[in-house]
Design a protein around this motif. Structure first.
Motif, short mmCIF file in Angstrom:
data_model
loop_
_atom_site.label_atom_id
_atom_site.label_comp_id
_atom_site.label_asym_id
_atom_site.label_seq_id
_atom_site.Cartn_x
_atom_site.Cartn_y
_atom_site.Cartn_z
N TYR A 41 30.92 46.96 44.57
CA TYR A 41 31.59 45.66 44.55
C TYR A 41 31.82 45.11 45.96
O TYR A 41 31.69 43.91 46.19
CB TYR A 41 32.93 45.80 43.83
CG TYR A 41 33.65 44.50 43.59
CD1 TYR A 41 33.39 43.75 42.44
CD2 TYR A 41 34.58 44.00 44.49
CE1 TYR A 41 34.04 42.55 42.20
CE2 TYR A 41 35.23 42.80 44.27
CZ TYR A 41 34.96 42.07 43.12
OH TYR A 41 35.61 40.87 42.90
N TYR A 60 27.87 44.28 35.40
CA TYR A 60 27.94 42.96 36.03
C TYR A 60 26.79 42.06 35.59
O TYR A 60 26.29 41.25 36.37
CB TYR A 60 27.97 43.11 37.56
CG TYR A 60 29.25 43.77 38.03
CD1 TYR A 60 30.37 43.01 38.32
CD2 TYR A 60 29.35 45.15 38.10
CE1 TYR A 60 31.56 43.61 38.70
CE2 TYR A 60 30.53 45.76 38.47
CZ TYR A 60 31.64 44.99 38.77
OH TYR A 60 32.82 45.59 39.13
N VAL A 63 29.06 38.92 34.89
CA VAL A 63 30.04 38.65 35.95
C VAL A 63 29.43 39.07 37.27
O VAL A 63 28.82 40.13 37.37
CB VAL A 63 31.35 39.44 35.72
CG1 VAL A 63 32.36 39.14 36.83
CG2 VAL A 63 31.94 39.09 34.37
N LYS A 66 31.49 40.78 43.91
CA LYS A 66 31.77 40.02 45.13
C LYS A 66 30.78 40.33 46.24
O LYS A 66 30.40 39.47 47.02
CB LYS A 66 33.20 40.30 45.59
CG LYS A 66 33.64 39.43 46.76
CD LYS A 66 35.10 39.67 47.12
CE LYS A 66 35.54 38.71 48.23
NZ LYS A 66 36.95 38.94 48.61
N GLU A 75 42.38 42.02 43.51
CA GLU A 75 40.95 41.97 43.19
C GLU A 75 40.47 43.25 42.50
O GLU A 75 39.41 43.26 41.88
CB GLU A 75 40.12 41.72 44.44
CG GLU A 75 40.25 40.31 45.01
CD GLU A 75 39.32 40.09 46.18
OE1 GLU A 75 38.10 40.22 46.00
OE2 GLU A 75 39.82 39.80 47.28
N TYR A 77 41.57 44.40 39.90
CA TYR A 77 41.58 44.14 38.46
C TYR A 77 40.31 43.42 38.00
O TYR A 77 40.10 43.26 36.80
CB TYR A 77 42.82 43.32 38.08
CG TYR A 77 44.11 44.09 38.23
CD1 TYR A 77 44.50 45.03 37.27
CD2 TYR A 77 44.94 43.90 39.33
CE1 TYR A 77 45.67 45.75 37.41
CE2 TYR A 77 46.12 44.61 39.47
CZ TYR A 77 46.49 45.53 38.51
OH TYR A 77 47.65 46.25 38.66
N THR A 78 39.48 42.96 38.93
CA THR A 78 38.23 42.31 38.55
C THR A 78 37.08 43.32 38.43
O THR A 78 35.98 42.94 38.03
CB THR A 78 37.84 41.22 39.56
OG1 THR A 78 37.56 41.81 40.84
CG2 THR A 78 38.97 40.21 39.74
N GLN A 80 34.87 45.58 36.67
CA GLN A 80 34.59 45.60 35.23
C GLN A 80 34.72 46.97 34.60
O GLN A 80 35.06 47.10 33.42
CB GLN A 80 33.17 45.05 34.99
CG GLN A 80 32.99 43.60 35.43
CD GLN A 80 33.94 42.66 34.72
OE1 GLN A 80 33.86 42.50 33.51
NE2 GLN A 80 34.86 42.05 35.46
#
Length: 256
Positions: A41, A60, A63, A66, A75, A77-78, A80
């Motif tokens: 990420y 991903y 989604v 980053k 972040e 919590y983003t 997956q």
């Protein structure tokens, strides 16, 4: 990242042993896979071996990762493949900021266990009694004056880790641009302001870089200490020069 993997593994196993619901829901999660996704990420796109990248890519498909450093712990919590419950038990052991110094005189129980999971409960208890003192046992506090004091206490007094383990752990931290020290350099500030009927709170993280004593200053201190001991300990005991405080900078601001 190896330190983070060991820390997360320790926390997961500890949580599974004490929480049956957690074990039922997340018993199959493996720490190294979670850390692999975290690396995926925050690293630049393509900056991972294809074999590892393929295992994470599936998370991903809908989604976009980053592929850049995080600017806030929210972040996490983003991610997956990271359930919120995993983030909740791990986030207090991380920082997204360039915290270059772990303050050995303020290191907490959970932080010490994460860095050195080999320590037994008795050794952990002895560590904090030694550092912070114990009125019940009439023990005076012994704050660490240098990273060397901390290292010697862990290895020689507690017999918690050996020299090679300590060096390896320190080497991994160094790669992450993190070091042990006797003064912290990241501060959280809360400011409150009012405008009309509205009240706002700002949370800011301020980094104060510290320049630790140089190798020459440490060598000079050891020579002075040796002469002081040979001279019958007359006069003031030599001390290491304190870390030099560099210009502070604000690294994150949030409205809370």
């Amino acid at each position: 990242m190896r330190v983070y993997s060991k820390a997360l593994c320790f926390l997961l196993e500890q949580k599974k042993e004490t929480d049956e619901d957690f074990e039922d829901k997340y018993g199959d999660l493996e720490a190294f896979k979670l850390i692999r996704e975290l690396k995926y990420y925050v690293r630049a796109n393509g900056d991972m071996p294809e074999s590892q990248k393929a295992e994470v890519d599936a998370n991903y498909m809908n989604v976009r990762a980053k592929h850049a450093p995080m600017t806030s712990l929210t972040e996490l919590y983003t991610l997956q493949g990271w359930p919120d419950a995993i983030v909740d038990i791990f986030k207090d052991r991380l920082s997204v900021h360039q915290v270059t110094t772990i303050n050995l005189n303020k290191i907490t129980l959970s932080q010490l266990k994460a860095l050195f999971p080999e320590l037994s409960e008795d050794q952990l208890s002895d560590f904090f009694k030694y550092r912070d003192g114990s009125p019940e046992e009439k023990m005076e506090p012994n704050p660490f004056n240098s990273e060397e004091d901390f290292k010697n206490y862990l290895i020689k007094e507690l017999s918690a880790v050996d020299e090679s383990t300590y060096k390896e752990r320190k080497k991994v931290l160094k790669k992450a641009k993190v070091s042990f020290g006797v003064a912290g350099n990241l501060f959280r500030c809360i400011s409150e302001g009012k405008f009309g009927k509205s009240t706002y709170k700002l949370e800011s993280f301020i980094n104060i870089p510290l320049q630790e004593p140089s190798e020459r200053e440490i060598l000079n201190y050891k020579r002075q200490l040796k002469r002081w001991k040979k001279g019958g300990k007359k006069g003031a005991k030599p001390t290491l020069p304190p870390p030099k405080v560099l210009d502070p900078r604000v690294v994150e601001v949030n409205i809370i």
